[in-house]
Design a protein around this motif. Sequence first.
Motif, PDB file in Angstrom:
ATOM      1  N   ARG A  41     -12.839 -13.309 139.999  1.00  4.60           N
ATOM      2  CA  ARG A  41     -14.242 -13.207 139.883  1.00  4.60           C
ATOM      3  C   ARG A  41     -14.534 -12.497 138.567  1.00  4.60           C
ATOM      4  N   ASP A  46     -19.748 -15.577 135.515  1.00  6.71           N
ATOM      5  CA  ASP A  46     -20.218 -16.190 136.746  1.00  6.71           C
ATOM      6  C   ASP A  46     -20.723 -14.896 137.446  1.00  6.71           C
ATOM      7  N   ALA A  48     -23.706 -12.821 139.475  1.00 10.55           N
ATOM      8  CA  ALA A  48     -24.816 -12.935 140.292  1.00 10.55           C
ATOM      9  C   ALA A  48     -26.309 -12.219 139.604  1.00 10.55           C
ATOM     10  N   THR A  75     -23.958 -16.411 146.306  1.00 11.99           N
ATOM     11  CA  THR A  75     -23.105 -15.813 145.608  1.00 11.99           C
ATOM     12  C   THR A  75     -22.912 -14.440 146.034  1.00 11.99           C
TER      13      THR A  75
END
Length: 203
Positions: A41, A46, A48, A75
């Motif tokens: 992650r 990417d 949220a 997400t």
Amino acid sequence: MKTILHIDSSILGGYSVSRALTADIVARQEALHPGSRVVRRDLVVDAALHLSDAHMAVFQGGEVGNAALGQDLATGAAYIDELFAADIIVIGAPMYNFSIPTQLKGWVDRVSVAGRTFRYGPNGPEGLVTGKTVFVASARGGVYSGDAPGAAMDHQETYLLSVLAFIGLTNVTVVRAEGLALGEEAKAASIAGAKAQIQALAA
């Protein structure tokens, strides 16, 4: 087979010390636990969305107003699923202005959910994310550990350790590189010390 959740939050890309340390920690854990699965992650690439009134309305039972909000809610839900699925969690947490990056704070806000990752009982709050090993790669320009004059300004490690404990993550090892802005010699020594700590990690 172990599942390793690898989270980065530094905005510095290839210049990031915390990203270099999380990569080393993950590599060390893979060596200690052959066949592990790594879930990555990158909260900069990417991320949220930060919580908004639209999110809170949905949390209170309202309608999902648009596709973008629906995708973002998915997400956030995936963040929680990844947290529960992981055996080992590696978090890159540089210090920005005495605290954690806003990207990492956004992740914290999305995984700190009453009834999912913690609950309030007769004895107060109880963390529900248990039985996991956590490594925090901490990077900071000044010196804030121990009895350093700047210790009172540490709202980075202190905050993150507190919120992790709140949701049940208490088995946490901090791998720290600090004093990174105090000259090349101090920087090199601090990074070398952090890398030696990583290589000494045992299963």
